[in-house]
Design an enzyme around this catalytic site. Sequence first.
Site, short mmCIF file in Angstrom:
data_model
loop_
_atom_site.label_atom_id
_atom_site.label_comp_id
_atom_site.label_asym_id
_atom_site.label_seq_id
_atom_site.Cartn_x
_atom_site.Cartn_y
_atom_site.Cartn_z
N HIS A 74 1.99 6.79 9.73
CA HIS A 74 1.89 7.19 11.03
C HIS A 74 2.22 7.74 12.09
CE1 HIS A 74 1.87 2.08 9.67
NE2 HIS A 74 0.21 2.14 9.89
N ASP A 95 3.67 -2.73 12.62
CA ASP A 95 2.53 -2.78 12.33
C ASP A 95 1.40 -3.39 13.67
OD1 ASP A 95 2.88 -0.48 11.79
OD2 ASP A 95 2.84 -0.99 9.16
N CYS A 103 10.04 0.38 10.89
CA CYS A 103 8.69 -1.07 10.79
C CYS A 103 9.41 -2.21 9.92
CB CYS A 103 8.61 -0.89 8.92
SG CYS A 103 7.77 1.50 9.17
N ARG A 144 -4.30 5.17 9.92
CA ARG A 144 -5.02 3.35 10.72
C ARG A 144 -5.20 3.16 11.77
NH1 ARG A 144 -1.11 0.75 6.39
NH2 ARG A 144 -1.56 1.79 4.97
N ASP A 148 2.23 -6.13 2.28
CA ASP A 148 3.02 -5.14 3.67
C ASP A 148 3.70 -6.01 4.79
OD1 ASP A 148 2.80 -2.74 2.84
OD2 ASP A 148 0.57 -2.78 2.60
N LEU A 185 0.85 -1.36 -0.08
CA LEU A 185 0.22 -0.07 0.01
C LEU A 185 0.84 1.43 -0.06
CD1 LEU A 185 -2.53 -0.95 3.11
CD2 LEU A 185 -3.12 -1.44 0.65
N ARG A 208 -4.06 -5.64 5.60
CA ARG A 208 -2.84 -5.87 6.29
C ARG A 208 -3.75 -6.99 7.83
NH1 ARG A 208 1.33 -1.76 7.64
NH2 ARG A 208 2.43 -4.24 7.40
#
Length: 258
Positions: A163, A68, A248, A133, A62, A19, A87
């Site tokens: 984020h 995440d 991440c 998100r 992802d 994404l 996700r």
Amino acid sequence: MPSKKALVRRPSPRLADGLVTHIERERVDADLAVEQWEAYVAALRTHGWETIEVDPADDCPDSVFVEDTVVMYKNVALIARPGAESRRDETAGVEEAVAGLGCSVNWIWEPGTLEGGDVLKIGDTVYVGRGGRTNAAGVQQLRAAFEPLGARVVAVPVTKVLHLKSAVTALPDGTVIGHIPKMDAPSLFARFLPVPEEAGAHVVLLGGDKLLMAASAPKTAELFADLGYEPVVVDISEFEKLEGCVTCLSVRLRELYA
């Protein structure tokens, strides 16, 4: 002794379909991404981290962005509920991994959404980004999970980046670093140091004065070196094309006591 374990997850062969929300899509070189990921994992190992590979989720483009899927506080793992529906299948493998490490496992439930990239911990203060998100119900559930353990939860608006940790992270002394054009509310942070590059806002604390950071922020690396830190630089260009950054690609578990 605090633990030095890091969860990582091999990039999906479908990485290029990941994404993008705040940037233009660019072509991702999947082979180069695997090389860059291996170099990132090697950097963690070189600096004393035991890396634990979560089972790959090849159908989830992802899934390499393992941060995440879970938020750690002390020995409690809060399994996220990604705001991006595509996700949601990423969390099962991560839940298995943290349970296997002996973590106490909690979950974010519907209607809450929360992604780990929105959570920045500095000591017992847990900043949570409320943005694209992570929703208000997700923030409430995070608070309910961690405040009884001694956390102070501070919600931060996030509108300019994906984020919270796309905008800010923190140095070992707790100073928050960020690139001001990407921040909504710099004044929420008591000690704040602006950095000259967007990618310079992201560091992973490796221990001591070592900061893992992206090769795309050379001026910031210079600034940190000048402040007495030791930048450990990795090239993550292919992940940056998908709004990824150094934080991440791993989940650091610092408070698991054997």
